[in-house]
Design a protein around this motif. Structure first.
Motif, PDB file in Angstrom:
ATOM      1  N   VAL A 135      -0.284   2.991   6.542  1.00  0.00           N
ATOM      2  CA  VAL A 135       0.500   4.662   6.227  1.00  0.00           C
ATOM      3  C   VAL A 135       1.406   4.977   7.522  1.00  0.00           C
ATOM      4  O   VAL A 135       2.149   5.727   7.107  1.00  0.00           O
ATOM      5  CB  VAL A 135      -0.467   5.542   5.852  1.00  0.00           C
ATOM      6  CG1 VAL A 135      -1.074   5.047   4.435  1.00  0.00           C
ATOM      7  CG2 VAL A 135      -1.566   5.978   6.670  1.00  0.00           C
TER       8      VAL A 135
ATOM      9  N   THR B  84       0.824  -1.127   0.030  1.00  0.00           N
ATOM     10  CA  THR B  84      -0.012  -0.020  -0.196  1.00  0.00           C
ATOM     11  C   THR B  84       0.650   1.334  -0.066  1.00  0.00           C
ATOM     12  O   THR B  84       0.602   2.152  -0.919  1.00  0.00           O
ATOM     13  CB  THR B  84      -0.891  -0.075   1.153  1.00  0.00           C
ATOM     14  OG1 THR B  84      -1.691  -1.034   1.135  1.00  0.00           O
ATOM     15  CG2 THR B  84      -1.855   1.195   1.513  1.00  0.00           C
ATOM     16  N   THR B  85       1.932   1.523   0.917  1.00  0.00           N
ATOM     17  CA  THR B  85       2.798   2.366   1.063  1.00  0.00           C
ATOM     18  C   THR B  85       3.699   2.730  -0.032  1.00  0.00           C
ATOM     19  O   THR B  85       3.876   3.723  -0.523  1.00  0.00           O
ATOM     20  CB  THR B  85       3.476   2.281   2.129  1.00  0.00           C
ATOM     21  OG1 THR B  85       4.180   1.377   2.544  1.00  0.00           O
ATOM     22  CG2 THR B  85       2.573   2.788   3.595  1.00  0.00           C
TER      23      THR B  85
ATOM     24  N   GLN C  62       3.017   6.730  -6.854  1.00  0.00           N
ATOM     25  CA  GLN C  62       2.164   7.606  -7.420  1.00  0.00           C
ATOM     26  C   GLN C  62       2.762   8.810  -7.271  1.00  0.00           C
ATOM     27  O   GLN C  62       2.603   9.777  -8.034  1.00  0.00           O
ATOM     28  CB  GLN C  62       0.712   7.375  -6.817  1.00  0.00           C
ATOM     29  CG  GLN C  62      -0.048   6.101  -7.374  1.00  0.00           C
ATOM     30  CD  GLN C  62      -0.265   6.072  -8.805  1.00  0.00           C
ATOM     31  OE1 GLN C  62      -1.086   7.066  -9.183  1.00  0.00           O
ATOM     32  NE2 GLN C  62       0.059   5.474  -9.607  1.00  0.00           N
TER      33      GLN C  62
ATOM     34  N   ILE D  53       1.592   4.262  -2.819  1.00  0.00           N
ATOM     35  CA  ILE D  53       1.216   5.597  -2.721  1.00  0.00           C
ATOM     36  C   ILE D  53       2.393   6.478  -3.021  1.00  0.00           C
ATOM     37  O   ILE D  53       2.355   7.369  -3.596  1.00  0.00           O
ATOM     38  CB  ILE D  53       0.864   5.943  -1.046  1.00  0.00           C
ATOM     39  CG1 ILE D  53      -0.539   5.342  -0.898  1.00  0.00           C
ATOM     40  CG2 ILE D  53       0.834   7.462  -0.904  1.00  0.00           C
ATOM     41  CD1 ILE D  53      -1.079   5.149   0.311  1.00  0.00           C
TER      42      ILE D  53
ATOM     43  N   ALA E  68      -5.205   4.737  -4.150  1.00  0.00           N
ATOM     44  CA  ALA E  68      -4.875   3.157  -3.628  1.00  0.00           C
ATOM     45  C   ALA E  68      -6.164   2.565  -2.973  1.00  0.00           C
ATOM     46  O   ALA E  68      -6.400   1.398  -3.016  1.00  0.00           O
ATOM     47  CB  ALA E  68      -3.651   3.230  -2.559  1.00  0.00           C
TER      48      ALA E  68
ATOM     49  N   ALA F 165      -3.055  10.177  -3.728  1.00  0.00           N
ATOM     50  CA  ALA F 165      -2.445   8.829  -4.111  1.00  0.00           C
ATOM     51  C   ALA F 165      -3.103   7.902  -3.125  1.00  0.00           C
ATOM     52  O   ALA F 165      -3.227   6.903  -3.419  1.00  0.00           O
ATOM     53  CB  ALA F 165      -0.921   9.116  -3.797  1.00  0.00           C
ATOM     54  N   LEU F 166      -3.287   8.292  -1.889  1.00  0.00           N
ATOM     55  CA  LEU F 166      -4.067   7.365  -0.879  1.00  0.00           C
ATOM     56  C   LEU F 166      -5.321   7.091  -1.414  1.00  0.00           C
ATOM     57  O   LEU F 166      -5.865   5.761  -1.422  1.00  0.00           O
ATOM     58  CB  LEU F 166      -3.958   8.002   0.458  1.00  0.00           C
ATOM     59  CG  LEU F 166      -4.762   7.202   1.321  1.00  0.00           C
ATOM     60  CD1 LEU F 166      -4.580   5.908   1.697  1.00  0.00           C
ATOM     61  CD2 LEU F 166      -5.000   8.171   2.724  1.00  0.00           C
TER      62      LEU F 166
END
Length: 446
Positions: free
Chosen positions: A198, A162-163, A169, A166, A184, A180-181
């Motif tokens: 995050v 996930t991170t 991106q 982000i 996602a 960006a979050l």
């Protein structure tokens, strides 16, 4: 032809990963039997709600809400429930009843690993958790087995997809963190509540596991220094790119001191292991810098093997199920061959060092007054604290309305102790020519 014995398999949890594990057990039964040396019979799937919709169509009669009875009747238990309880109690119950356990529960292993390993040793069963770190990437078995005759000195990991998505991106499109979050979340990489990802908590659990296996010492989540990425701005990303870096959330475990990576004053003589998670600048030519999207990678430095990198999909039902099945086949073979469960490799007690003992480089962003002597004053202050500047870049900033000029200063230091670098930053904040410290990030790979 000898008739294969049957081993009973209990599955706890039927979410994204659990559903794929159940599918593989049912669809690939013959292949699994040939590789495990025994037939793997799925005897039940414990869930909270037997009527809940599933991603995979599975026989209704397999579902039960009675997890405790299920694990007592199994030879092999797969725990994919997540969380600490009731997963912890059910795993202990399974092992006390002679079952080998496979889990993908990184939070549980990071927090309760010593307890689980002690029970597995007492019961003579195998505890495996390849799926707890980096999804489909086979990383824990290579560390535990393939590198058992070597000395690992350092591990760097991009272990949270996930991170990484982000930050990638933000780097590739110039997006702000919030945008960006949101992307996602739209694509299913981030949960509705993304805090665990995050803020670095998910990566910290994995860092504790990697450190424990790499340095043969039991490290817990409490030993991991943790910072997330929520404070990383588009300006940080742009400035890093301009300087030839990319920002990644790294899990780092490294041996420090007389027998480790750093010696002498860099660690103030401390010997032990630093385990930490934080946003980190990497040179764009570093292999880890090329890890894009939601992919994961783990980079290992060992005394004899040198540098090794493992790369692949770090999340998702099917990739993570692959790691679970690898552990399951290994555990089944150990039962068939009649040997004891594979023991934990923790053989020593190397202390966990605080973040202040780590040796790093820093990237420091400053907004300063544009006037003569500013750079000299800053450079002198760094020298007074024993921190050497490697790169210093200045860009003039002009306010269109007030005509006031300031300068954006970007500094990359050489490696020094974290304590010396932190003290330097605090001293810089006190200079009257400093308008603000805009960013402070650690640097690796230089």
């Amino acid at each position: 032809m000898t008739e294969l014995r049957t081993l009973k398999v209990a599955l706890l949890g039927c979410g994204n990963v659990g559903a794929q594990v159940a599918r593989i057990l049912l669809d690939d039964a013959e292949m699994l039997a040939s590789r495990a040396g025994a037939r793997l019979e799925l005897i039940g799937i414990a869930v909270r709600d037997v009527a809940a919709p599933r991603d995979v169509e599975l026989p209704h009669e397999l579902f039960t809400t009675d997890a405790e009875t299920l694990v007592k009747d199994a030879d092999l238990v797969i725990e994919l429930m997540g969380g600490i309880e009731p997963a912890r109690t059910l795993i202990l119950t399974a092992m006390r009843n002679g079952a080998c356990v496979v889990t993908g529960n990184k939070a549980l292993v990071a927090k309760e690993g010593p307890t689980l390993h002690e029970e597995a040793d007492r019961a003579g069963v195998q505890l495996s958790y390849e799926a707890a770190v980096a999804g489909a990437i086979p990383i824990l078995r290579p560390i535990r087995d393939s590198l058992s005759g070597d000395r690992i000195t350092r591990v760097l990991g991009i272990v949270n997809g996930t991170t990484n998505f982000i930050l990638d991106q933000m780097d590739s499109t110039g997006a702000q963190f919030a945008d960006a979050l949101a992307e996602a979340q739209r694509l299913g990489y981030a949960e509705a509540d993304p805090t665990a990802d995050v803020e670095g908590h998910d990566a910290a659990s994995k860092a504790a596991i990697l450190a424990s296996l790499s340095f043969h010492t039991r490290f817990s989540l409490a030993d991991v220094y943790c910072e997330g990425i929520s404070s990383v701005t588009a300006a940080d990303i742009a400035a890093a790119k301009d300087a030839g870096f990319v920002i990644k959330l790294l899990a780092i475990a490294e041996k420090l001191g007389a027998t480790g990576r750093e010696t002498g004053t860099d660690t103030d003589g401390a010997t032990g292991v630093s385990v930490r998670v934080h946003p980190t600048l990497l040179p764009r030519e570093h292999p880890m810098a090329a890890v894009r999207g939601a992919f994961n990678a783990v980079f290992i430095e060992a005394e004899n093997a040198g540098e090794l990198m493992f790369y692949g999909q770090g999340a998702g039902g099917t990739p993570t199920a692959s790691a679970v099945m690898g552990d399951l086949v290994s555990a089944a073979r150990s039962i068939v061959l009649g040997g004891p469960g594979r023991a934990e490799t923790a053989t020593g007690q190397v202390p966990a060092l605080p973040i202040s003992a780590a040796a790093t480089s820093y990237y420091i962003g400053l907004d300063v007054a544009d006037q003569p002597g500013v750079l000299a004053r800053i450079a002198q202050l760094f020298a007074e604290h024993g921190v050497s500047i490697e790169i210093m870049r200045q860009t003039i900033q002009r306010d269109a309305d007030s005509k006031i000029e300031s300068a954006a200063l970007r500094i990359v230091t050489h490696r020094a102790s974290e304590a010396a670098l932190a003290a330097t930053v605090e001293a810089v904040k006190g200079l009257d020519v400093i308008n603000s410290v805009t960013s402070v990030l650690r640097v690796e790979g230089v």
